[in-house]
Design a protein around this motif. Structure first.
Motif, PDB file in Angstrom:
ATOM      1  N   ARG A   1      35.442  30.701 -33.675  1.00  0.00           N
ATOM      2  CA  ARG A   1      34.270  29.843 -33.806  1.00  0.00           C
ATOM      3  C   ARG A   1      33.737  29.453 -32.424  1.00  0.00           C
ATOM      4  O   ARG A   1      34.413  29.603 -31.411  1.00  0.00           O
ATOM      5  CB  ARG A   1      34.626  28.572 -34.584  1.00  0.00           C
ATOM      6  N   LYS A   2      32.534  28.906 -32.398  1.00  0.00           N
ATOM      7  CA  LYS A   2      31.936  28.439 -31.152  1.00  0.00           C
ATOM      8  C   LYS A   2      32.448  27.039 -30.843  1.00  0.00           C
ATOM      9  O   LYS A   2      32.213  26.099 -31.615  1.00  0.00           O
ATOM     10  CB  LYS A   2      30.416  28.438 -31.245  1.00  0.00           C
ATOM     11  N   LEU A   3      33.141  26.914 -29.736  1.00  0.00           N
ATOM     12  CA  LEU A   3      33.686  25.628 -29.310  1.00  0.00           C
ATOM     13  C   LEU A   3      33.103  25.290 -27.946  1.00  0.00           C
ATOM     14  O   LEU A   3      33.162  26.092 -27.019  1.00  0.00           O
ATOM     15  CB  LEU A   3      35.216  25.696 -29.226  1.00  0.00           C
ATOM     16  N   ILE A   4      32.551  24.106 -27.815  1.00  0.00           N
ATOM     17  CA  ILE A   4      31.973  23.693 -26.544  1.00  0.00           C
ATOM     18  C   ILE A   4      32.785  22.547 -25.959  1.00  0.00           C
ATOM     19  O   ILE A   4      33.460  21.808 -26.672  1.00  0.00           O
ATOM     20  CB  ILE A   4      30.491  23.276 -26.693  1.00  0.00           C
ATOM     21  N   ILE A   5      32.722  22.422 -24.637  1.00  0.00           N
ATOM     22  CA  ILE A   5      33.475  21.397 -23.934  1.00  0.00           C
ATOM     23  C   ILE A   5      32.554  20.763 -22.900  1.00  0.00           C
ATOM     24  O   ILE A   5      31.758  21.462 -22.262  1.00  0.00           O
ATOM     25  CB  ILE A   5      34.733  21.992 -23.266  1.00  0.00           C
ATOM     26  N   HIS A   6      32.634  19.474 -22.746  1.00  0.00           N
ATOM     27  CA  HIS A   6      31.783  18.846 -21.735  1.00  0.00           C
ATOM     28  C   HIS A   6      32.541  18.706 -20.428  1.00  0.00           C
ATOM     29  O   HIS A   6      33.762  18.686 -20.383  1.00  0.00           O
ATOM     30  CB  HIS A   6      31.253  17.489 -22.234  1.00  0.00           C
ATOM     31  N   GLU A   7      31.803  18.654 -19.330  1.00  0.00           N
ATOM     32  CA  GLU A   7      32.393  18.613 -18.000  1.00  0.00           C
ATOM     33  C   GLU A   7      32.415  17.183 -17.470  1.00  0.00           C
ATOM     34  O   GLU A   7      31.594  16.359 -17.842  1.00  0.00           O
ATOM     35  CB  GLU A   7      31.605  19.516 -17.045  1.00  0.00           C
ATOM     36  N   GLY A   8      33.362  16.908 -16.598  1.00  0.00           N
ATOM     37  CA  GLY A   8      33.451  15.569 -16.021  1.00  0.00           C
ATOM     38  C   GLY A   8      34.812  15.360 -15.402  1.00  0.00           C
ATOM     39  O   GLY A   8      35.768  16.091 -15.677  1.00  0.00           O
ATOM     40  N   GLN A   9      34.916  14.323 -14.547  1.00  0.00           N
ATOM     41  CA  GLN A   9      36.171  14.127 -13.834  1.00  0.00           C
ATOM     42  C   GLN A   9      37.316  13.712 -14.742  1.00  0.00           C
ATOM     43  O   GLN A   9      38.486  13.900 -14.408  1.00  0.00           O
ATOM     44  CB  GLN A   9      35.996  13.102 -12.700  1.00  0.00           C
ATOM     45  N   ARG A  10      37.023  13.164 -15.915  1.00  0.00           N
ATOM     46  CA  ARG A  10      38.084  12.750 -16.829  1.00  0.00           C
ATOM     47  C   ARG A  10      38.522  13.898 -17.745  1.00  0.00           C
ATOM     48  O   ARG A  10      39.442  13.738 -18.532  1.00  0.00           O
ATOM     49  CB  ARG A  10      37.617  11.559 -17.678  1.00  0.00           C
ATOM     50  N   MET A  11      37.884  15.062 -17.605  1.00  0.00           N
ATOM     51  CA  MET A  11      38.186  16.192 -18.477  1.00  0.00           C
ATOM     52  C   MET A  11      39.172  17.168 -17.837  1.00  0.00           C
ATOM     53  O   MET A  11      39.395  18.250 -18.345  1.00  0.00           O
ATOM     54  CB  MET A  11      36.892  16.923 -18.833  1.00  0.00           C
ATOM     55  N   VAL A  12      39.774  16.793 -16.729  1.00  0.00           N
ATOM     56  CA  VAL A  12      40.619  17.717 -15.978  1.00  0.00           C
ATOM     57  C   VAL A  12      41.822  18.203 -16.781  1.00  0.00           C
ATOM     58  O   VAL A  12      42.323  19.308 -16.549  1.00  0.00           O
ATOM     59  CB  VAL A  12      41.082  17.052 -14.658  1.00  0.00           C
ATOM     60  N   LEU A  13      42.282  17.432 -17.766  1.00  0.00           N
ATOM     61  CA  LEU A  13      43.435  17.844 -18.582  1.00  0.00           C
ATOM     62  C   LEU A  13      43.034  18.334 -19.974  1.00  0.00           C
ATOM     63  O   LEU A  13      43.901  18.624 -20.803  1.00  0.00           O
ATOM     64  CB  LEU A  13      44.431  16.686 -18.719  1.00  0.00           C
ATOM     65  N   ALA A  14      41.745  18.441 -20.219  1.00  0.00           N
ATOM     66  CA  ALA A  14      41.287  18.838 -21.558  1.00  0.00           C
ATOM     67  C   ALA A  14      41.711  20.264 -21.901  1.00  0.00           C
ATOM     68  O   ALA A  14      42.249  20.521 -22.992  1.00  0.00           O
ATOM     69  CB  ALA A  14      39.771  18.692 -21.655  1.00  0.00           C
ATOM     70  N   LEU A  15      41.477  21.210 -20.985  1.00  0.00           N
ATOM     71  CA  LEU A  15      41.863  22.593 -21.263  1.00  0.00           C
ATOM     72  C   LEU A  15      43.380  22.773 -21.332  1.00  0.00           C
ATOM     73  O   LEU A  15      43.870  23.488 -22.220  1.00  0.00           O
ATOM     74  CB  LEU A  15      41.250  23.534 -20.231  1.00  0.00           C
ATOM     75  N   PRO A  16      44.166  22.173 -20.419  1.00  0.00           N
ATOM     76  CA  PRO A  16      45.625  22.254 -20.581  1.00  0.00           C
ATOM     77  C   PRO A  16      46.089  21.728 -21.935  1.00  0.00           C
ATOM     78  O   PRO A  16      46.988  22.308 -22.545  1.00  0.00           O
ATOM     79  CB  PRO A  16      46.155  21.398 -19.428  1.00  0.00           C
ATOM     80  N   TRP A  17      45.485  20.646 -22.409  1.00  0.00           N
ATOM     81  CA  TRP A  17      45.871  20.126 -23.727  1.00  0.00           C
ATOM     82  C   TRP A  17      45.489  21.112 -24.828  1.00  0.00           C
ATOM     83  O   TRP A  17      46.277  21.361 -25.755  1.00  0.00           O
ATOM     84  CB  TRP A  17      45.194  18.780 -23.991  1.00  0.00           C
ATOM     85  N   LEU A  18      44.297  21.706 -24.724  1.00  0.00           N
ATOM     86  CA  LEU A  18      43.853  22.670 -25.731  1.00  0.00           C
ATOM     87  C   LEU A  18      44.775  23.887 -25.745  1.00  0.00           C
ATOM     88  O   LEU A  18      45.152  24.385 -26.814  1.00  0.00           O
ATOM     89  CB  LEU A  18      42.408  23.091 -25.452  1.00  0.00           C
ATOM     90  N   GLU A  19      45.159  24.361 -24.566  1.00  0.00           N
ATOM     91  CA  GLU A  19      46.070  25.504 -24.485  1.00  0.00           C
ATOM     92  C   GLU A  19      47.437  25.164 -25.082  1.00  0.00           C
ATOM     93  O   GLU A  19      48.026  25.972 -25.812  1.00  0.00           O
ATOM     94  CB  GLU A  19      46.243  25.935 -23.030  1.00  0.00           C
ATOM     95  N   THR A  20      47.923  23.993 -24.769  1.00  0.00           N
ATOM     96  CA  THR A  20      49.216  23.564 -25.314  1.00  0.00           C
ATOM     97  C   THR A  20      49.151  23.448 -26.826  1.00  0.00           C
ATOM     98  O   THR A  20      50.080  23.849 -27.537  1.00  0.00           O
ATOM     99  CB  THR A  20      49.625  22.207 -24.701  1.00  0.00           C
ATOM    100  N   LEU A  21      48.052  22.911 -27.324  1.00  0.00           N
ATOM    101  CA  LEU A  21      47.872  22.768 -28.767  1.00  0.00           C
ATOM    102  C   LEU A  21      47.839  24.137 -29.435  1.00  0.00           C
ATOM    103  O   LEU A  21      48.480  24.357 -30.477  1.00  0.00           O
ATOM    104  CB  LEU A  21      46.566  22.010 -29.036  1.00  0.00           C
TER     105      LEU A  21
END
Length: 310
Positions: free
Chosen positions: A147-167
């Motif tokens: 599916r199409k998944l979007i992510i927003h950028e910002g200084q508080r998002m630095v761990l968002a992708l690591p969390w997504l990968e771990t999940l």
């Protein structure tokens, strides 16, 4: 050989004293460096206008020097790219304080007694959320694949992708790097939320605070959008004093940091970094985030090795 007279011996002794005193003065001047150097990781500036941020920091530092009677000048140095440069500068005592991410702290291999965190009205932790439309039929992680998944950028998002990968790895047992690398990015969380709401995207990865705020402004969002997953609370970045450098200056600067929200210049800095105040916390508050990063690194290593097997 010419005999050394008592007068000559006295002159030699006085000359040596002058040399030693002069060396002592120069040594003290070196120890009392007139510049307080603060290193800033570019990863703590994600999607913040660098010129605006540095300008705000310089205005604040000038105010701090005046109000706290600092003898030193405050100098900011930005570190881009890999952490090696910042780590070497810190470990070689070339920096008196740093603004870094938790992952960068782990590379320093130190255990700070205290750190300083930017906080908002809801605290200093950040949680990430994956949101979908309720009518989308997506009820688990498998439903997101393809599916199409979007992510927003910002200084508080630095761990968002690591969390997504771990999940992804913890649920499916495998790492789909192609799917992760093809995420669509947007400038702010509002665009991500609205794209899900108007069916322009299947899901969005944003901060939970951003979604809660959007729902307060528009209660209809909570009716039509479902939160599929929420991350544990993380700390993304923080401010840290070097443990051995300029302790008296650090004490005065610490007071200025904690009282940042009480001065116009301080509030300007906080606004740029999207915080309302700074808080002093024990270094142990980073433990859970560091444990997550350690687990993420292990999972990524294990999934890569499994993928390489014939």
């Amino acid at each position: 050989m010419e005999e050394t007279t008592p007068m000559k011996r006295l002159l030699i002794f006085l000359a040596l004293c002058c040399v030693l005193i002069s060396s002592g003065v120069h040594g003290s001047e070196r120890e009392r460096d007139p510049i307080f150097r603060i290193g800033i990781s570019s990863h703590t500036f994600e999607k913040i206008n660098r010129n605006d941020a540095l300008a705000a920091l310089k205005v604040w530092s000038a105010t701090v020097i005046k109000e706290q009677n600092l003898l030193e000048k405050i100098e900011f140095k930005m570190f881009d790219g890999p952490v090696d440069g910042l780590r070497n500068a810190f470990l070689q005592n070339q920096l008196d304080a740093v603004s870094i991410t938790v992952e960068e702290l782990m590379s320093l291999k130190i255990q700070p007694e205290a750190i300083y965190l930017g906080a908002s009205e809801k605290g200093f932790h950040v949680r990430y959320a994956i949101i979908v439309r309720r009518e989308s039929g997506i009820i688990n992680f498998d439903g997101l694949i393809g599916r199409k998944l979007i992510i927003h950028e910002g200084q508080r998002m630095v761990l968002a992708l690591p969390w997504l990968e771990t999940l992804l790895v913890s649920i499916t047992g495998k790492r789909n790097s192609h799917w992760i690398s093809n995420l669509t990015t947007v400038e702010n969380p509002s665009k991500g939320i609205l794209q899900v709401y108007f069916r322009q995207s299947d899901a969005a990865l944003i901060t939970q605070d951003a979604f809660e705020m959007a729902c307060e402004l528009n209660p209809q969002l909570r009716k039509d959008i479902n939160v599929l997953f929420v991350s544990p609370p993380f700390i993304t970045s923080f401010f840290l004093f070097h443990s051995i450098n300029k302790k008296q200056s650090a004490e005065r600067l610490e007071k200025a940091i904690i009282e940042l929200h009480t001065t116009p210049g301080g509030r300007q800095v906080l606004t740029v970094f999207q915080n309302s105040r700074m808080e002093k916390q024990p270094g142990s508050i980073l433990d859970s985030t560091m444990q997550f990063l350690t687990e993420h690194q292990r999972l990524m290593k294990d999934s890569s090795s499994q993928g390489a097997r014939p």
